[in-house]
Design an enzyme around this catalytic site. Structure first.
Site, PDB file in Angstrom:
ATOM      1  N   LYS A   6     -52.905  -4.623  81.602  1.00  0.00           N
ATOM      2  CA  LYS A   6     -53.804  -5.324  80.674  1.00  0.00           C
ATOM      3  C   LYS A   6     -55.107  -5.709  81.360  1.00  0.00           C
ATOM      4  CE  LYS A   6     -50.459  -8.106  79.721  1.00  0.00           C
ATOM      5  NZ  LYS A   6     -49.261  -8.795  79.314  1.00  0.00           N
ATOM      6  N   ARG A  44     -38.702  -6.559  76.335  1.00  0.00           N
ATOM      7  CA  ARG A  44     -38.132  -7.196  77.532  1.00  0.00           C
ATOM      8  C   ARG A  44     -37.732  -8.640  77.242  1.00  0.00           C
ATOM      9  NH1 ARG A  44     -42.823  -7.070  81.150  1.00  0.00           N
ATOM     10  NH2 ARG A  44     -41.523  -8.297  82.545  1.00  0.00           N
ATOM     11  N   HIS A  63     -55.281 -14.655  85.998  1.00  0.00           N
ATOM     12  CA  HIS A  63     -54.043 -14.504  85.234  1.00  0.00           C
ATOM     13  C   HIS A  63     -52.922 -15.244  85.937  1.00  0.00           C
ATOM     14  CE1 HIS A  63     -51.548 -12.584  82.173  1.00  0.00           C
ATOM     15  NE2 HIS A  63     -50.597 -12.662  83.095  1.00  0.00           N
ATOM     16  N   ASP A 101     -47.687  -1.795  76.713  1.00  0.00           N
ATOM     17  CA  ASP A 101     -47.211  -3.080  77.235  1.00  0.00           C
ATOM     18  C   ASP A 101     -46.852  -4.022  76.095  1.00  0.00           C
ATOM     19  OD1 ASP A 101     -46.696  -5.118  79.284  1.00  0.00           O
ATOM     20  OD2 ASP A 101     -48.339  -6.125  78.262  1.00  0.00           O
ATOM     21  N   SER A 145     -47.012  -4.818  83.818  1.00  0.00           N
ATOM     22  CA  SER A 145     -47.391  -5.424  82.542  1.00  0.00           C
ATOM     23  C   SER A 145     -48.719  -6.177  82.694  1.00  0.00           C
ATOM     24  CB  SER A 145     -46.271  -6.386  82.115  1.00  0.00           C
ATOM     25  OG  SER A 145     -46.703  -7.266  81.118  1.00  0.00           O
TER      26      SER A 145
HETATM   27  N1  URA Z   1     -46.973 -12.009  81.868  1.00  0.00           N
HETATM   28  C1  URA Z   1     -47.187 -10.738  81.463  1.00  0.00           C
HETATM   29  O1  URA Z   1     -48.258 -10.398  80.966  1.00  0.00           O
HETATM   30  N2  URA Z   1     -46.206  -9.855  81.607  1.00  0.00           N
HETATM   31  C2  URA Z   1     -45.010 -10.165  82.166  1.00  0.00           C
HETATM   32  O2  URA Z   1     -44.179  -9.297  82.295  1.00  0.00           O
HETATM   33  C3  URA Z   1     -44.783 -11.498  82.577  1.00  0.00           C
HETATM   34  C4  URA Z   1     -45.801 -12.412  82.437  1.00  0.00           C
END
Ligand code: URA
Length: 428
Positions: free
Chosen positions: A190, A171, A85, A164, A186
């Site tokens: 996930k 956000r 990620h 989220d 966040s």
């Molecule tokens: N990527 C995400 O999944 N969440 C964030 O808050 C910022 C980047």
């Protein structure tokens, strides 16, 4: 769960105190169910943005976000799972060559990806520029692609960390994105809910990243590695440079084209270097220490996996990619050495040209974006193309050009230039 008063939860964080476990569990659950209103959650997100959270508070917040939805399970797959990620950057197309490359080396890559946020591009937006390709798969379809191809890149289903999903969109429009506790919870909610066995985080540092300096990026990386490890996911983080865009393109179809060049054994050296560094970390974390990703790029097996991965989701890997109706070239005003090309400015310009969205329901243009003709450290001659802007909406050229004012420096010929390393640090 006992009902609570949302105003007292907001006041607790406003007054810099730690939220209790009960407050966290309640507010995440009530927000997911629609009982806490967006304006109340906005106030709480801003209080967290301003006053921060303690480590154990972030852990509880993350656990509550995971518990807001389903958890996936890949234990039936015959291969070890490894995911990556990125915290988001400009020209960051690495998932596109990386997922099939790591699959070609023997791991299963369940890559649940997102769409563009602010000036940073989104992997799904990029892949959707391939005719026919679809991002939405059911859990069963996702497992089938993983079993057949070894890699799948698709949208996270609505059932995964729904708290989220709501909070991320909120956000984005309330100036509360760049917060270490909120970004860490966040991303990790996930990834943990997704059920990957191992995870490599690419934490971007520099003007084009959410974290502008290395100390903040280290803190974010340590927080995320801690959260992953506590939940039994083998997690490491690379801190990587985002002062200048990755590769030579920022924009959806433009980045697909560049990714295919990398899979064909070419492509810009920084994209190749980062793809291989992340692939080695993922394979290592998955226990496949003898795999050789450089060989899989060179011998075409990564390209084969890419073609099968795109076709499995309805895409035509041989179809021509969309091209923009109009282009505009920005030339170098003087001769010398390009010493700076700012990632944030290029990201904003690509976004204004139509590659990104201002509101989450906006469409993106597949062909819009910015092409770079030189990278910092290279010599340029007055009048030579420096950047090409691509768009279907030429009325946006001026607005995009404004973003690029003061976005680069050209030093006199012979100016020495020390490039930032692609990988700045490793945590894990
Ligand atoms: N990527 C995400 O999944 N969440 C964030 O808050 C910022 C980047």
């Amino acid at each position: 769960m006992a009902a609570m008063d949302v105003i007292s939860v907001i006041r607790t964080k406003r007054d810099r105190a730690r939220l209790t476990d009960e407050q966290i569990d309640w507010v995440i659950d009530a927000y997911t169910r629609g009982e806490v209103a967006d304006e109340q959650m906005s106030a709480l997100a801003m209080a967290i943005f301003l006053n921060g959270m303690e480590r154990d508070e972030i852990a509880r917040w993350t656990a509550a976000m995971i518990a807001s939805g389903e958890r996936m399970d890949f234990s039936s797959l015959p291969r070890p799972t490894a995911d990556k990620h990125s915290t988001g950057g400009v020209g960051d197309k690495i998932t596109l060559p990386l997922a099939p490359l790591v699959a070609a080396c023997g791991a299963a890559v369940p890559q649940l990806s997102g769409r563009g946020l602010g000036h940073t591009g989104g992997t799904l937006d990029k892949l959707e520029s391939i005719p026919g390709w679809r991002a939405l798969l059911s859990n069963d379809e996702m497992l089938a692609v993983l079993r057949d191809v070894g890699a799948v890149v698709c949208a996270a289903g609505d059932g995964l960390a729904p708290a989220d999903k709501k909070l991320y969109a909120l956000r984005d429009v309330t100036g509360t994105v760049e917060s270490i506790p909120l970004i860490a919870s966040s991303i990790m909610s996930k990834k943990i809910a997704e059920g990957t066995g191992s995870l490599v985080l690419d934490v971007k540092v520099g003007s084009g990243a959410f974290m502008k300096n290395i100390d903040d990026a280290r803190e974010l990386a340590r927080t995320m590695v801690g959260l992953g490890t506590d939940h039994g996911v083998k997690t490491v983080a690379l801190l990587t440079d985002m002062a200048t865009p990755l590769g030579l393109t920022a924009g959806n179809a433009l980045e697909v084209r560049e990714s295919v060049e990398v899979l064909a054994g070419g492509g810009p050296s920084d994209v190749v270097e980062l793809t291989l560094a992340l692939a080695r970390e993922m394979l290592d974390a998955a226990g496949l220490k003898d795999a050789d990703p450089a060989k899989a790029l060179a011998d075409g097996s990564a390209m084969d996996a890419w073609r099968r991965m795109i076709a499995a989701q309805g895409g035509d890997p041989d179809a021509a990619l969309p091209t923009a109706r109009e282009t505009q070239v920005i030339t170098a005003p003087t001769s010398g050495v390009l010493t700076r090309l700012d990632a944030y400015a290029v990201g904003v310009a690509a976004w204004r040209l139509g590659a990104g969205r201002a509101r989450k329901e906006d469409p993106v243009q597949a062909a819009a974006g910015v092409e770079l003709h030189a990278k910092p450290g290279e010599s340029v001659t007055a009048g030579q193309p420096l950047l090409t802007l691509h768009t279907d909406t030429p009325e946006k050229f001026d607005y995009a050009q404004q973003a690029l004012t003061d976005s680069y420096d050209i030093g006199p010929a012979g100016t020495s230039y020390e490039p930032n390393p692609v990988v700045l640090d490793r945590i894990g």
